[in-house]
Design a protein around this motif. Sequence first.
Motif, PDB file in Angstrom:
ATOM      1  N   UNK A 276       0.995  -1.044   0.028  1.00  0.00           N
ATOM      2  CA  UNK A 276       0.087   0.151   0.276  1.00  0.00           C
ATOM      3  C   UNK A 276       0.840   1.136  -0.093  1.00  0.00           C
ATOM      4  N   UNK A 277       0.596   2.327  -0.720  1.00  0.00           N
ATOM      5  CA  UNK A 277       1.442   3.485  -0.713  1.00  0.00           C
ATOM      6  C   UNK A 277       1.003   4.663   0.341  1.00  0.00           C
ATOM      7  N   UNK A 278      -0.379   4.518   0.708  1.00  0.00           N
ATOM      8  CA  UNK A 278      -0.483   5.655   1.922  1.00  0.00           C
ATOM      9  C   UNK A 278      -1.052   4.953   3.275  1.00  0.00           C
ATOM     10  N   UNK A 279      -1.213   3.724   3.421  1.00  0.00           N
ATOM     11  CA  UNK A 279      -1.528   2.930   4.816  1.00  0.00           C
ATOM     12  C   UNK A 279      -0.816   2.280   5.227  1.00  0.00           C
TER      13      UNK A 279
ATOM     14  N   UNK B 176       6.775 -10.339   4.881  1.00  0.00           N
ATOM     15  CA  UNK B 176       7.180  -8.951   5.179  1.00  0.00           C
ATOM     16  C   UNK B 176       8.471  -8.693   4.288  1.00  0.00           C
ATOM     17  N   UNK B 177       8.289  -8.089   3.214  1.00  0.00           N
ATOM     18  CA  UNK B 177       9.401  -7.721   2.608  1.00  0.00           C
ATOM     19  C   UNK B 177      10.445  -8.882   2.044  1.00  0.00           C
ATOM     20  N   UNK B 178      11.260  -9.346   2.534  1.00  0.00           N
ATOM     21  CA  UNK B 178      11.859 -10.562   2.191  1.00  0.00           C
ATOM     22  C   UNK B 178      12.107 -11.658   3.345  1.00  0.00           C
ATOM     23  N   UNK B 179      11.231 -11.525   4.351  1.00  0.00           N
ATOM     24  CA  UNK B 179      11.130 -12.577   5.182  1.00  0.00           C
ATOM     25  C   UNK B 179       9.805 -13.107   5.589  1.00  0.00           C
ATOM     26  N   UNK B 180       9.686 -14.346   6.140  1.00  0.00           N
ATOM     27  CA  UNK B 180       8.395 -14.768   6.309  1.00  0.00           C
ATOM     28  C   UNK B 180       8.453 -15.140   7.747  1.00  0.00           C
ATOM     29  N   UNK B 181       7.190 -14.874   8.411  1.00  0.00           N
ATOM     30  CA  UNK B 181       6.997 -14.940   9.919  1.00  0.00           C
ATOM     31  C   UNK B 181       5.701 -15.723   9.970  1.00  0.00           C
ATOM     32  N   UNK B 182       5.881 -16.460  11.079  1.00  0.00           N
ATOM     33  CA  UNK B 182       4.602 -17.115  11.828  1.00  0.00           C
ATOM     34  C   UNK B 182       4.056 -16.494  12.885  1.00  0.00           C
ATOM     35  N   UNK B 183       2.762 -15.991  12.790  1.00  0.00           N
ATOM     36  CA  UNK B 183       1.995 -15.123  14.014  1.00  0.00           C
ATOM     37  C   UNK B 183       1.229 -16.267  14.626  1.00  0.00           C
ATOM     38  N   UNK B 184       1.161 -16.060  15.714  1.00  0.00           N
ATOM     39  CA  UNK B 184       0.258 -16.847  16.636  1.00  0.00           C
ATOM     40  C   UNK B 184      -0.634 -16.091  17.496  1.00  0.00           C
TER      41      UNK B 184
ATOM     42  N   UNK C  85       3.645   1.552   5.218  1.00  0.00           N
ATOM     43  CA  UNK C  85       3.391   1.776   3.521  1.00  0.00           C
ATOM     44  C   UNK C  85       4.511   1.503   2.717  1.00  0.00           C
ATOM     45  N   UNK C  86       4.471   0.887   1.638  1.00  0.00           N
ATOM     46  CA  UNK C  86       5.451   0.575   0.603  1.00  0.00           C
ATOM     47  C   UNK C  86       6.129  -0.646   1.076  1.00  0.00           C
ATOM     48  N   UNK C  87       5.727  -1.401   1.840  1.00  0.00           N
ATOM     49  CA  UNK C  87       6.641  -2.592   2.198  1.00  0.00           C
ATOM     50  C   UNK C  87       5.798  -3.790   1.717  1.00  0.00           C
ATOM     51  N   UNK C  88       6.283  -4.605   0.797  1.00  0.00           N
ATOM     52  CA  UNK C  88       5.639  -5.694   0.335  1.00  0.00           C
ATOM     53  C   UNK C  88       5.262  -6.724   1.215  1.00  0.00           C
TER      54      UNK C  88
ATOM     55  N   UNK D 121      -7.857   1.344  -5.036  1.00  0.00           N
ATOM     56  CA  UNK D 121      -7.867   0.676  -3.643  1.00  0.00           C
ATOM     57  C   UNK D 121      -6.553   0.565  -3.096  1.00  0.00           C
ATOM     58  N   UNK D 122      -5.353   1.233  -3.608  1.00  0.00           N
ATOM     59  CA  UNK D 122      -4.044   1.361  -3.107  1.00  0.00           C
ATOM     60  C   UNK D 122      -3.762  -0.175  -2.606  1.00  0.00           C
ATOM     61  N   UNK D 123      -3.858  -0.985  -3.565  1.00  0.00           N
ATOM     62  CA  UNK D 123      -3.558  -2.376  -3.352  1.00  0.00           C
ATOM     63  C   UNK D 123      -2.468  -3.014  -4.541  1.00  0.00           C
ATOM     64  N   UNK D 124      -1.200  -2.763  -4.560  1.00  0.00           N
ATOM     65  CA  UNK D 124      -0.209  -2.616  -5.468  1.00  0.00           C
ATOM     66  C   UNK D 124       0.323  -4.177  -5.519  1.00  0.00           C
ATOM     67  N   UNK D 125       0.118  -4.801  -6.588  1.00  0.00           N
ATOM     68  CA  UNK D 125       0.607  -6.378  -6.800  1.00  0.00           C
ATOM     69  C   UNK D 125       2.039  -6.304  -7.118  1.00  0.00           C
ATOM     70  N   UNK D 126       2.885  -7.324  -6.373  1.00  0.00           N
ATOM     71  CA  UNK D 126       4.272  -7.373  -6.745  1.00  0.00           C
ATOM     72  C   UNK D 126       4.304  -9.039  -6.638  1.00  0.00           C
ATOM     73  N   UNK D 127       5.530  -9.319  -7.348  1.00  0.00           N
ATOM     74  CA  UNK D 127       6.037 -10.869  -7.317  1.00  0.00           C
ATOM     75  C   UNK D 127       6.827 -11.077  -6.426  1.00  0.00           C
TER      76      UNK D 127
END
Length: 164
Positions: free
Chosen positions: A61-64, A79-87, A96-99, A149-155
């Motif tokens: 998202x660019x704004x939120x 989150x960016x280049x890491x995968x987390x498991x949340x419990x 904003x701007x973080x894939x 909708x400020x939802x920008x898809x990336x690979x």
Amino acid sequence: MNTDTTTNASLLVRASEAETLTGDPGGTIALLADSATTGGAITCNRSTFRAGADGAPPHFHTRASELFVVLSGSLQVLVDDRVHVLGQGDALLVPPRVPHAFGAVAGVDADVLFVFTPGMDRFDYYRLLDRVHRGEADPREIGESQERFDNHYVDSPLWRETRS
């Protein structure tokens, strides 16, 4: 639902009164508060995901900022280049701007509260997703709605590998 959006007004949304979208076979989305009902302060929804179900593909998202609060179960989040498991009880804020991307962990359901700040008019985005899942809208409309909708898809090869 109290929808008074004047300054210092409270907003109460009863779970039983929230619009709930059920077209996705992987889970449901309860629409709790949008920009229009919060004076632009937040957008909030609660999503349930069946075990191993995908939530959202990599996007930003660019704004939120987006806050994830896991109410129960486990959620896998890129989150960016890491995968987390949340419990249960874990919270994660993505600026904003973080894939990022998310989905329920294999074998475990997830119940998650999402809060965007500042608020955005996103409820129509969720309704579009619901129509696509029901076969009532063309999936291309999702890609065409990225700016609105400020939802920008990336690979993300990491996310593809993680979720396969």
